[in-house]
Design a protein around this motif. Structure first.
Motif, PDB file in Angstrom:
ATOM      1  N   TRP A  19      16.950  -6.863  -4.262  1.00  0.00           N
ATOM      2  CA  TRP A  19      16.532  -5.781  -5.152  1.00  0.00           C
ATOM      3  C   TRP A  19      17.776  -5.210  -5.822  1.00  0.00           C
ATOM      4  CZ3 TRP A  19      12.620  -2.157  -2.087  1.00  0.00           C
ATOM      5  CH2 TRP A  19      11.420  -2.856  -1.899  1.00  0.00           C
ATOM      6  N   TRP A 141       1.212 -10.342 -12.777  1.00  0.00           N
ATOM      7  CA  TRP A 141       1.515  -9.985 -11.378  1.00  0.00           C
ATOM      8  C   TRP A 141       2.227  -8.641 -11.298  1.00  0.00           C
ATOM      9  CZ3 TRP A 141       4.022  -9.504  -6.685  1.00  0.00           C
ATOM     10  CH2 TRP A 141       3.544 -10.241  -5.595  1.00  0.00           C
ATOM     11  N   ASP A 143       3.820  -5.917  -8.755  1.00  0.00           N
ATOM     12  CA  ASP A 143       4.316  -5.690  -7.404  1.00  0.00           C
ATOM     13  C   ASP A 143       4.000  -4.264  -6.961  1.00  0.00           C
ATOM     14  OD1 ASP A 143       5.879  -5.847  -5.072  1.00  0.00           O
ATOM     15  OD2 ASP A 143       7.380  -7.055  -6.109  1.00  0.00           O
ATOM     16  N   GLY A 144       3.651  -4.158  -5.674  1.00  0.00           N
ATOM     17  CA  GLY A 144       3.401  -2.825  -5.114  1.00  0.00           C
ATOM     18  C   GLY A 144       4.686  -2.093  -4.761  1.00  0.00           C
ATOM     19  N   ALA A 145       5.824  -2.812  -4.785  1.00  0.00           N
ATOM     20  CA  ALA A 145       7.111  -2.155  -4.535  1.00  0.00           C
ATOM     21  C   ALA A 145       7.512  -1.489  -5.840  1.00  0.00           C
ATOM     22  CB  ALA A 145       8.147  -3.191  -4.119  1.00  0.00           C
ATOM     23  N   TYR A 151      11.705   3.966  -0.734  1.00  0.00           N
ATOM     24  CA  TYR A 151      12.682   3.031  -1.266  1.00  0.00           C
ATOM     25  C   TYR A 151      14.003   3.739  -1.475  1.00  0.00           C
ATOM     26  CZ  TYR A 151       8.690   0.082  -1.687  1.00  0.00           C
ATOM     27  OH  TYR A 151       7.588  -0.657  -1.391  1.00  0.00           O
ATOM     28  N   ASP A 188      -1.924  -5.122  -5.203  1.00  0.00           N
ATOM     29  CA  ASP A 188      -2.547  -4.844  -3.908  1.00  0.00           C
ATOM     30  C   ASP A 188      -4.014  -4.470  -4.133  1.00  0.00           C
ATOM     31  OD1 ASP A 188       0.080  -5.073  -3.282  1.00  0.00           O
ATOM     32  OD2 ASP A 188       0.269  -3.140  -2.302  1.00  0.00           O
ATOM     33  N   TRP A 195      -3.259  -8.808  -2.938  1.00  0.00           N
ATOM     34  CA  TRP A 195      -2.242  -9.208  -1.970  1.00  0.00           C
ATOM     35  C   TRP A 195      -2.918  -9.464  -0.638  1.00  0.00           C
ATOM     36  CZ3 TRP A 195       1.377  -5.645   1.159  1.00  0.00           C
ATOM     37  CH2 TRP A 195       2.445  -6.383   1.694  1.00  0.00           C
ATOM     38  N   GLU A 199       4.057 -11.196   3.688  1.00  0.00           N
ATOM     39  CA  GLU A 199       4.800 -12.174   2.889  1.00  0.00           C
ATOM     40  C   GLU A 199       5.247 -13.342   3.761  1.00  0.00           C
ATOM     41  OE1 GLU A 199       7.795  -9.723   1.034  1.00  0.00           O
ATOM     42  OE2 GLU A 199       6.433  -9.186  -0.601  1.00  0.00           O
ATOM     43  N   GLY A 219       0.922  -0.746  -3.735  1.00  0.00           N
ATOM     44  CA  GLY A 219       1.981  -0.156  -2.928  1.00  0.00           C
ATOM     45  C   GLY A 219       1.480   0.878  -1.939  1.00  0.00           C
ATOM     46  N   ASP A 243       1.422 -14.786  -1.065  1.00  0.00           N
ATOM     47  CA  ASP A 243       2.735 -15.027  -1.680  1.00  0.00           C
ATOM     48  C   ASP A 243       3.788 -15.143  -0.589  1.00  0.00           C
ATOM     49  OD1 ASP A 243       2.355 -12.198  -1.250  1.00  0.00           O
ATOM     50  OD2 ASP A 243       4.136 -11.803  -2.463  1.00  0.00           O
TER      51      ASP A 243
HETATM   52  C1  IPT Z   1       5.634  -5.555  -1.238  1.00  0.00           C
HETATM   53  C2  IPT Z   1       4.920  -4.342  -1.737  1.00  0.00           C
HETATM   54  O1  IPT Z   1       5.276  -3.206  -0.987  1.00  0.00           O
HETATM   55  C3  IPT Z   1       3.455  -4.609  -1.573  1.00  0.00           C
HETATM   56  O2  IPT Z   1       2.743  -3.499  -2.072  1.00  0.00           O
HETATM   57  C4  IPT Z   1       3.051  -5.908  -2.266  1.00  0.00           C
HETATM   58  O3  IPT Z   1       3.002  -5.761  -3.656  1.00  0.00           O
HETATM   59  C5  IPT Z   1       3.995  -7.000  -1.839  1.00  0.00           C
HETATM   60  O4  IPT Z   1       5.319  -6.655  -2.023  1.00  0.00           O
HETATM   61  C6  IPT Z   1       3.735  -8.288  -2.587  1.00  0.00           C
HETATM   62  O5  IPT Z   1       4.442  -9.317  -1.981  1.00  0.00           O
HETATM   63  S1  IPT Z   1       7.316  -5.291  -1.259  1.00  0.00           S
HETATM   64  C7  IPT Z   1       7.914  -6.325   0.036  1.00  0.00           C
HETATM   65  C8  IPT Z   1       9.369  -6.062   0.205  1.00  0.00           C
HETATM   66  C9  IPT Z   1       7.174  -6.126   1.313  1.00  0.00           C
END
Ligand code: IPT
Length: 454
Positions: A19, A141, A143-145, A151, A188, A195, A199, A219, A243
């Protein structure tokens, strides 16, 4: 879609981070021999159907010459600032007959406006560029992050946002529906695919494609494990996508060259994602040359060859008879599970939620894989099923499982039998079974470690 590729390649590849903080200099983005056709070739030869790329990750660097920020390839030395990774990959996908998708990070640690309403406009403009200039997009796509609490670091670390409200997702989704009506949206919370909740590369033995979609947002901290299995009574059809990276990290790090997942690990991932009603999004961390590393390509091609071998012969074609406890009559009989036509299925009367199919061989037959599929255009229905084999003492149960969905594959110890009995023991409504498969996959041969001078 079952199987498609993720590509994590961006400024993190050059800063050696997962990141980035957003203060990286565009000058460090300089792949020496970027070749998107090589990525497409590896994906195609692995049996994948598409590729999704990190057009912009959390650090904010854009792989295409966007009009929205200076933080992009246009200010990098790569191709003297004239390059466009998205263009090269879109073209390569077209050439190899692959679908093309984009990951666009909502979180942006570089953009000075992140956290204010202006950023949402910028984010939407970026999305418009991606959805207008590169042909058909099959998946978008998110991401929930994305900048909520929990963070750390980043050039604009103080910009914490409320993930639930800040992004106004409904209006962003409208842009996607307008510009790419056939694209599915991942997060998500869906709205189209969700999701799987980890992972590590596995869906859960119980995996519903239904989700209480309106209770979830990207997220959401309680997403895993609360929503990871989907929900039997979920309000919307939001199937799971698994994923996972072929290496420990999403991005390339030279020190992970010896940590590429091996064939047995990749096989577990295959059977526990595609074999559990999920689709598999397998990530390649493209390296600083701009290539999928030789070791990664080697392992994924081994996986593809082994999958081909495992499913080479469907023993269902050797059956002497297929009989059911009951059926709905002509057009819905049990033999349709062996016709290799997903649009036909076996079913019973409206009120029947349990029933079985008995499959008898001409002669004792060895098998170790059992595959079953529901006819999902009419929803996911099976809540519980068993598999039995005929022995001298009568029927012996060898599996007692929950959901099926689009596809369920059971890996079993090899057993020789003259007949199998598949029984749906409970369902939300009369079950609809479209296909079954019986296979005898060869064992994985792992070379022994020979120690010299022990
Ligand atoms: C993770 C997100 O927190 C989650 O919401 C989701 O989008 C996921 O990614 C997708 O792979 S971040 C990860 C560092 C756990």
């Amino acid at each position: 879609m079952e199987f498609y590729a993720f590509i994590h390649f961006n400024i993190n590849t050059f800063s050696n981070m997962e990141w980035g903080l957003g203060d990286e200099k565009p000058e460090i983005f300089n792949p020496s021999e970027l070749d998107a056709r090589q990525w497409a070739k590896v994906a195609k030869e692995s049996g994948m159907k598409g590729i999704i790329i990190t057009a912009k990750h959390h650090d904010g660097f854009c792989l295409w010459p966007t009009a929205t920020t200076e933080h992009s390839v246009k200010n990098s030395p790569w191709k003297n600032g004239e390059g466009d990774v998205l263009r090269e990959l879109a073209d390569a996908c077209k050439e190899y007959g692959l679908k093309f998708g984009v990951y666009l990070s909502p979180w942006d640690r570089n953009n000075a406006h992140y956290g204010t309403p202006e950023y949402i406009d910028i984010f939407r403009s970026q999305l418009r560029e991606l959805l207008t200039n590169y042909g058909d997009i099959f998946e978008v796509w998110f991401d929930g992050a994305n900048g909520g609490s929990g963070y750390y670091g980043g050039a604009n670390e103080d910009r914490r946002v409320d993930k639930k409200t800040y992004y106004d997702w409904e209006n962003t989704y409208k842009i996607i529906r307008e510009l790419q009506p056939n694209a599915v949206i991942f997060s998500d919370a869906g709205p189209d695919i969700r999701w799987v909740g980890n992972e590590e590369g596995h869906a859960y033995p119980t995996t519903w494609s239904n989700l209480m979609r309106d209770e979830v947002y990207g997220g959401m901290p309680e997403y895993a494990p609360e929503y990871s299995s989907g929900q039997e009574n979920g309000t919307h059809w939001v199937p799971a996508e698994v994923d996972v990276s072929i290496r420990p990290g999403w991005y390339y790090h030279p020190y992970e060259d010896h940590k590429v997942k091996t064939l047995p690990q990749l096989l577990d991932i295959y059977y526990e994602s595609i074999g559990r009603n999920g689709s598999l999004l397998l990530n390649f961390p493209v390296d600083q040359r701009g290539l999928i590393h030789e070791k990664d390509a080697e392992q994924v091609l081994k996986l593809a060859a082994k999958i081909k071998e495992d499913f080479a012969e469907n023993l269902i074609n050797n059956l002497a008879s297929i009989e059911s406890s009951s059926d709905r009559g002509h057009g819905y009989t049990a033999d349709l599970i062996a016709d290799e036509k997903p649009e036909t299925y076996w079913t019973m009367g409206d009120e029947e939620i349990s029933g079985s199919i008995t499959m008898t061989f001409d002669e004792p037959t060895a098998f170790n894989r059992f595959l079953v599929q529901e006819y999902i255009p009419l929803g996911q229905r099976v809540k519980a099923f068993t598999l039995e084999v005929k022995t001298d003492q009568g029927w012996e149960e060898i599996a007692n499982e929950t959901t099926i969905g689009y596809k369920r594959i059971l890996r079993l110890p090899e057993i020789t039998t003259s007949a199998l009995r598949f029984t749906v023991t409970d369902a939300k409504s009369v079950p609809l079974i479209s296909e079954m498969g019986i296979y005898n996959a060869p064992n994985v041969v792992v070379a022994p470690i020979v120690k010299r001078n022990p």
